[in-house]
Design an enzyme around this catalytic site. Structure first.
Site, short mmCIF file in Angstrom:
data_model
loop_
_atom_site.label_atom_id
_atom_site.label_comp_id
_atom_site.label_asym_id
_atom_site.label_seq_id
_atom_site.Cartn_x
_atom_site.Cartn_y
_atom_site.Cartn_z
N GLY A 98 0.84 -1.20 0.00
CA GLY A 98 0.00 0.00 0.00
C GLY A 98 0.87 1.25 0.00
O GLY A 98 2.09 1.17 -0.20
N GLU A 466 -5.47 -3.03 -27.88
CA GLU A 466 -5.03 -4.13 -27.02
C GLU A 466 -3.79 -4.83 -27.58
O GLU A 466 -2.86 -5.15 -26.85
CB GLU A 466 -6.18 -5.14 -26.82
N LYS A 470 -0.26 -5.24 -25.63
CA LYS A 470 0.38 -6.54 -25.38
C LYS A 470 1.85 -6.52 -25.84
O LYS A 470 2.75 -6.92 -25.13
CB LYS A 470 -0.36 -7.67 -26.11
N GLU A 473 3.97 -4.13 -23.52
CA GLU A 473 4.25 -4.49 -22.12
C GLU A 473 5.14 -5.70 -21.97
O GLU A 473 5.79 -5.86 -20.93
CB GLU A 473 2.94 -4.63 -21.33
N LYS A 588 0.92 -7.17 -11.73
CA LYS A 588 -0.34 -7.72 -12.20
C LYS A 588 -1.54 -6.90 -11.77
O LYS A 588 -2.45 -6.63 -12.57
CB LYS A 588 -0.49 -9.16 -11.70
C1 AGP Z 1 -2.76 -5.71 -19.03
O1 AGP Z 1 -2.06 -6.69 -19.65
C2 AGP Z 1 -2.15 -5.20 -17.83
N1 AGP Z 1 -1.83 -6.18 -16.92
C3 AGP Z 1 -2.90 -4.02 -17.22
O2 AGP Z 1 -3.11 -3.06 -18.22
C4 AGP Z 1 -4.27 -4.36 -16.61
O3 AGP Z 1 -5.18 -4.67 -17.60
C5 AGP Z 1 -4.76 -3.16 -15.81
O4 AGP Z 1 -3.83 -2.91 -14.78
C6 AGP Z 1 -6.15 -3.39 -15.23
O5 AGP Z 1 -6.12 -4.45 -14.32
P1 AGP Z 1 -7.50 -5.06 -13.78
O6 AGP Z 1 -8.25 -5.62 -14.95
O7 AGP Z 1 -7.06 -6.11 -12.81
O8 AGP Z 1 -8.24 -3.94 -13.12
#
Ligand code: AGP
Length: 593
Positions: A98, A466, A470, A473, A588
C-alpha cells in the site's frame, strides 16, 4: 502493489514463505525479503527477484514468519528499502502493501521523537508507530498505529519470540488461509492455494490476530466469527502446466475459459429483464476500467450501443476520479480482472456515494470490487499469473457479448442464434492455437523493429489498442494502436520500411475503408502485416504477410483477432528473450494510485 505473506503453524516457515513469494512475484519483483522467528526474529532481504535472492538466504529455523516481494513506490528498490521492516528495538517486524500519503509528517514526528528511521520507505514508519504504542498488546498497538495512517495498507506484523501474527487491511487486498494447525495470510489466493482452499476475506479495518491454533478477527471493536469460504481453483491452475511461460499456458487455456464463462453466465430471463437494464435505458450506462480491461470495455461500448441502442459513456478510471461532474448514468459497469485496481475501487466508492447502481465484471471471487458492487458477474478465467492480461481479456469480451446478446434477444430472436454461435467459439480459437507458425514468423519480423502500429476500425479499433498494449508491455517495442482512419491525420509521418503496420481486417461494414487504408500504407512502403479472414485474396495482393483467422461469424472477429495478437506479442518477446511473465516496471494488479 507488492505481494505480502505471513505464516504461523507447525511447518518450517522459511520454505512456506519462499514458496508463496514465488507465486506472488507477479505482483512486484524489484526486491524481496523474509523475517522468521527463531525464536528471535531474523531478517534477510535484498534487491532482486525472489528466486535469485531468497534461494541464497541463510537457513532460519522457526515456524512463524513474514515475506514480501516489492513493487517500489516510496524509496528505490534497494536492500535497505526492501521489506520486512523493523522498529528501533528490532523486536517488531512487518510487511506492507500500500501507500502512506502522510509519511512525511509521520517521519518528522517519529524522528523528532527519537526514532532512528534507516530506510527511505513509508512502510518502516509503521514499525516505529507500532513501537510507540506497544505496551505488550500487539493487537492494540497495531490498532492505535493505523489510526495515524492516511493511505492504503495490507499489513502483517510479528513480534520477536511470539508466533502470533497481527494482520489488518484498508484499501489493499488481504486473504487468510485456514489450514490444519496453521494459518497463512497473503495478498491473494493463488499464493496460498498449495496449502489450503479454505479462506477468509477480512473486511476493511478488520484486525486479525492469528496464532498456530487460533484466529480472532476484531471488527469495529467486536470479535466476530469469520465466514470461511471454499475456493474452487486448484493449485495446478496456478502452475505452468508444462508451458515455458504462464502467459503461453493462459493463452492456450482460452477455449476452456470461453466455455466456462458461457456456462456460468447468468443469462436467465430475470437477468436481462431486470430493472438494471431499464435503468440503463433511461440514463445510459457508464463503463469504467483501466488498461486491458478498458479495451474490453471499449469493445463493450460498440456492442451495447449497436445491439441494445443504449448510450454508453466510457471513462478510464484514473481520469474519472478527477472529473468534477459525475455523468447522469445511474448504472455503471466496472471491469477489472483483479478486482483490486485502486483507480477502479476509488471510482466505485464515489459512484456508490452518488447512488449509482454498480455491476462489476471481475475474475476474482471475494475481491474488493466484487464486494463493493451491487451485482457481480464473474469471468471464469481461473487464476491469471502472467502480468499481461490474456484469458481474462477474452473472458471479459465473452461476458460482454453474451450479456449484450441475451438482453437484445428479448427484442429479436436472431440474438439467440448469436448466443448459440458463441458456443462454437472455443473450437475456432483452438484452430488458431493449433497451428500458428505464420504468427511466429510474423512475430520474428516484428521483433526486429523499434516501433509498430496496430490499426483497426469499428469494433476492432479497441482490439488494435489491445494488440499494441500486449506488444509494448512484454517485448518493450514501442507500439501504438490507432483507429485506422486516424493514421493519415499525423502518424503517417512515422511510416517507414522499419515500422511495421499490423492491420485487423474484418469483412464487416468497415472492410472497404480498411482496404483503402492499406493501399495508402503500402505506397508509403511500411511493412504491412494483415490479420484477416481465410480466403480473402484481396489481402494477399496488398499485404507483405497475411495471418488468417478461421472462417467464423465476423461479429466475433474481435475475439479471434485478440488471440492472434496475444500470440504475436508473446513470440516477439520470446524472440527478444524478454521476461514475459514479469515484465520490467509492471505488476499484475495496480493497487496504488
Ligand atoms: C494488461 O495486460 C495489464 N496487466 C494491465 O493493463 C491491466 O489490464 C490493468 O492494470 C487493469 O487491471 P484489472 O483488470 O485487474 O483492473
Amino acid at each position: 502493489m507488492c505481494g505480502i505473506v505471513g505464516y504461523t503453524g507447525k511447518r518450517q516457515a522459511q520454505a512456506v514463505l519462499y514458496d508463496c513469494l514465488c507465486r506472488l512475484e507477479y505482483r512486484g519483483y524489484d526486491s524481496c525479503g523474509i523475517a522468521v522467528n527463531t525464536p528471535e526474529v531474523q531478517v534477510f532481504k535484498d534487491a532482486g527477484k525472489v528466486r535469485n535472492i531468497l534461494q541464497n538466504a541463510p537457513r532460519f529455523e522457526g515456524t512463524a514468519g513474514l515475506g514480501h516481494t516489492r513493487w517500489a513506490t516510496c524509496g528505490e528498490p534497494t536492500r535497505i528499502n526492501a521489506h520486512p521492516h523493523i522498529d528501533c528495538t528490532g523486536k517488531i517486524s512487518l510487511v506492507h502493501n500500500g501507500v502512506i500519503n502522510n509519511y512525511a509528517q509521520l517521519r518528522k514526528r517519529l524522528e523528532a521523537g527519537g526514532h532512528k528511521v534507516v530506510s527511505d520507505t513509508d512502510t518502516e514508519l509503521i514499525a516505529h508507530l507500532i513501537e510507540e504504542y506497544d505496551k505488550g498488546n500487539l493487537e492494540e498497538a497495531v490498532r492505535q498505529a493505523v489510526k495515524e495512517i492516511d493511505g492504503s495498507y495490507a499489513l502483517v506484523v510479528m513480534r520477536s519470540g511470539d508466533n502470533t501474527l497481527v494482520a489488518v487491511r484498508k484499501d489493499s487486498p488481504l486473504v487468510i488461509g485456514v489450514g490444519d494447525g496453521e494459518y497463512l495470510v497473503a495478498s491473494d489466493v493463488p499464493a496460498i492455494l498449495g496449502y489450503t482452499n479454505r479462506v477468509i476475506y477480512p473486511e476493511e479495518g478488520d484486525i486479525a490476530v492469528i496464532s498456530p491454533d487460533s484466529l480472532k478477527i476484531n471488527r469495529n471493536g467486536e470479535y466476530i466469527i469469520p465466514r470461511v469460504e471454499k475456493i474452487n481453483w486448484t493449485p495446478d491452475e496456478a502452475q505452468k502446466g508444462g508451458y515455458s511461460h504462464y502467459m503461453l499456458k493462459e493463452i492456450h487455456e482460452q477455449p476452456q475459459v470461453i466455455q466456462n464463462t458461457l456456462i456460468n453466465m447468468p443469462l436467465t430471463e430475470s437477468f436481462y429483464k431486470s430493472p438494471l437494464l431499464e435503468q440503463g435505458r433511461k440514463t445510459g450506462i457508464l463503463f469504467l476500467a483501466c488498461g486491458s480491461s478498458y479495451h474490453a470495455a471499449l469493445t463493450g461500448r460498440y456492442l451495447v450501443e449497436e445491439h441494445l441502442n443504449i448510450p454508453v459513456r466510457l471513462e478510464v478510471a484514473s481520469e474519472f476520479n478527477y472529473m468534477q461532474h459525475l455523468p447522469p448514468c445511474k448504472l455503471a459497469v466496472v471491469l477489472s480482472q483483479s478486482g483490486e485496481t485502486a483507480d477502479i475501487l476509488r471510482a466505485m466508492r464515489r459512484l456508490k456515494q452518488a447512488g449509482c447502481m454498480i455491476v462489476a465484471i471481475t475474475n476474482v471471487a471475494g475481491s474488493t470490487a466484487a464486494r463493493l458492487a451491487d451485482h457481480v458477474i464473474y469471468t471464469q478465467a481461473g487464476p491469471e499469473i502472467g502480468v499481461a492480461a490474456t484469458k481474462s481479456f477474452i473472458a471479459q469480451l465473452v461476458v460482454l457479448y453474451a450479456l449484450c446478446f441475451a438482453c437484445a434477444s428479448a427484442a429479436s430472436p436472431r440474438y439467440q442464434d448469436y448466443l448459440s454461435t458463441m458456443r462454437l467459439l472455443p473450437g475456432a480459437v483452438q484452430k488458431i492455437l493449433g497451428s500458428h507458425q505464420n504468427i511466429k514468423d510474423a512475430a520474428i519480423e516484428v521483433a526486429k523493429s523499434k516501433s509498430a502500429f496496430f490499426i483497426g476500425r469499428g469494433i476492432n479499433y479497441p482490439i488494435a489498442l489491445e494488440g499494441a498494449l500486449k506488444l509494448k508491455e512484454i517485448s518493450y517495442i514501442h507500439a501504438e494502436g490507432y483507429a485506422a482512419g486516424e493514421l493519415k491525420h499525423g502518424p503517417f509521418a512515422l511510416l517507414s520500411p522499419e515500422t511495421p503496420v499490423l492491420a485487423l481486417v474484418s469483412r464487416d461494414q468497415t472492410y472497404e475503408a480498411m482496404l483503402t487504408g492499406l493501399r495508402e500504407i503500402k505506397v508509403r512502403r511500411a511493412p504491412l502485416i494483415v490479420i484477416g479472414e481465410d480466403g480473402d485474396d484481396q489481402l494477399e495482393q496488398l499485404a507483405d504477410r497475411v495471418i488468417k483467422i478461421p472462417p467464423f461469424n465476423r461479429l466475433f472477429s474481435p475475439i479471434l483477432f485478440s488471440v492472434v495478437l496475444q500470440l504475436l506479442a508473446f513470440y516477439a518477446a520470446y524472440e527478444l528473450g524478454c521476461d514475459i511473465d514479469t515484465p520490467r516496471n509492471l505488476a499484475k494488479s495496480v493497487t496504488v494510485e
